[in-house]
Design an enzyme around this catalytic site. Structure first.
Site, PDB file in Angstrom:
ATOM      1  CE1 TYR A 161      -3.826   2.334   0.725  1.00 45.28           C
ATOM      2  CE2 TYR A 161      -2.501   3.139   2.563  1.00 45.28           C
ATOM      3  CZ  TYR A 161      -3.593   3.268   1.727  1.00 45.28           C
ATOM      4  OH  TYR A 161      -4.451   4.324   1.890  1.00 45.28           O
ATOM      5  CE  LYS A 165      -3.694   4.925  -1.615  1.00 43.47           C
ATOM      6  NZ  LYS A 165      -4.736   5.395  -2.547  1.00 43.47           N
TER       7      LYS A 165
END
Length: 308
Positions: A161, A165
């Protein structure tokens, strides 16, 4: 006092990926309230239809397109639906996301690939399809990418993640340059809100549960941590989609609770020089007293009440 600008998206058309619930629904609803026509996207057909119903019952216009983002075909379907229903595309909000949290030595290839496919590849394919359409139709446009504090600072257990991002923030900076001549702005938002995804972060879980029980968030969270509801984050999206933000591009903008922030871009924090270049021994001799004397912090700080 200067006059407050009006944010009016009347006649604009937006796609919001992952907008059946949570932050995505808040973004789609805020765009509709500002006058935009919205394509709601989710892999859960029932959630997407509920989202459309809530928007239309509030006086907005919306349709649902259920497809998992990540492929070029899915992105083309979303852009095509906007054009088919409303005649054009002005705003693409790449919000869709999933979590597969594991520490590094326990994270499988499947855990990594699933998150990167949805967040990073999904952002790329949807932004690419939107950029193609916006450049063809002329008149500029808006790409609003969804980042995270994890992408800015890292977060324990979120290799996949955080990497995705961080890549999204880099995409925003790159695309803002590439699309400037077409009048298309590109920004990443960095929301912090009580959602099902946030609840998986131990530091915030108790506060998410407290909100479910009807207890308000304390002021130190809403201001100090910038942590609030999904609706608290929603205002940033119509602003960035509007003419009022026509000169805002290549930025990472944070919002949450009562707090609005501008994230800095990565920069050199300190520097040292050696005539003729560096040797390993020379670096070791000066590291702790020069370049490495004030190392950067990592991770998302755990919320602390004023008494702690």
């Amino acid at each position: 006092m200067p006059e407050t600008p009006t944010v009016d998206l009347g006649g604009k058309v937006a796609v919001v990926t992952g907008s059946g619930r949570g932050l995505g629904l808040a973004y789609a609803s805020a765009l509709a309230r500002a006058g935009a026509f919205v394509v709601v996207n989710d892999i859960d057909e029932a959630a997407a239809e509920r989202a459309v119903k809530s928007i239309t019952e509030a006086g907005g216009r919306a349709v649902a397109e259920c497809v998992a983002v990540g492929t070029g075909e899915a992105a083309d379907r979303l852009v095509g639906r906007a054009v088919e229903e409303f005649g054009r595309l002005d705003v693409m909000v790449t919000n869709a996301g999933i979590l597969r949290d594991r520490v590094l030595w326990k994270m499988s290839d499947e855990d990594f690939d699933a998150v990167v496919t949805t967040h990073l590849r999904g952002t790329f394919t949807c932004a690419r399809a939107a950029a193609v359409r916006m450049r063809e139709q002329g008149g500029g446009g808006r790409l609003i990418l969804v980042g995270s504090p994890a992408g800015q600072r890292g977060n324990f257990g979120q290799t996949n993640y955080a990497a995705a991002k961080a890549g999204i923030a880099a995409m925003a900076r790159t695309w803002s340059m590439e699309l400037a001549r077409a009048g298309i702005t590109v920004n990443a938002i960095v929301p912090v809100a009580a959602t099902a995804m946030t609840e998986t972060i131990p530091a915030f879980a108790p506060y998410v549960e407290a909100m479910r029980e009807g207890r308000p968030l304390p002021d130190f969270l809403r201001k100090g941590e910038g942590f609030g509801t999904a609706e608290d984050c929603a205002a940033l999206v119509p602003f960035l989609a509007s003419d009022a933000a026509g000169d805002v591009t290549g930025q990472c903008v944070g919002i949450g609770g009562d707090r609005l922030t501008l994230w800095s871009h990565p920069r050199e924090a300190s520097v040292a020089y050696a005539d003729g270049g560096w040797t390993p021994e020379a670096i070791a001799a000066v590291w702790h007293t020069s370049v490495g004397s004030a190392p950067e912090t990592v991770g998302i700080p755990a919320p602390k009440s004023p008494g702690e």
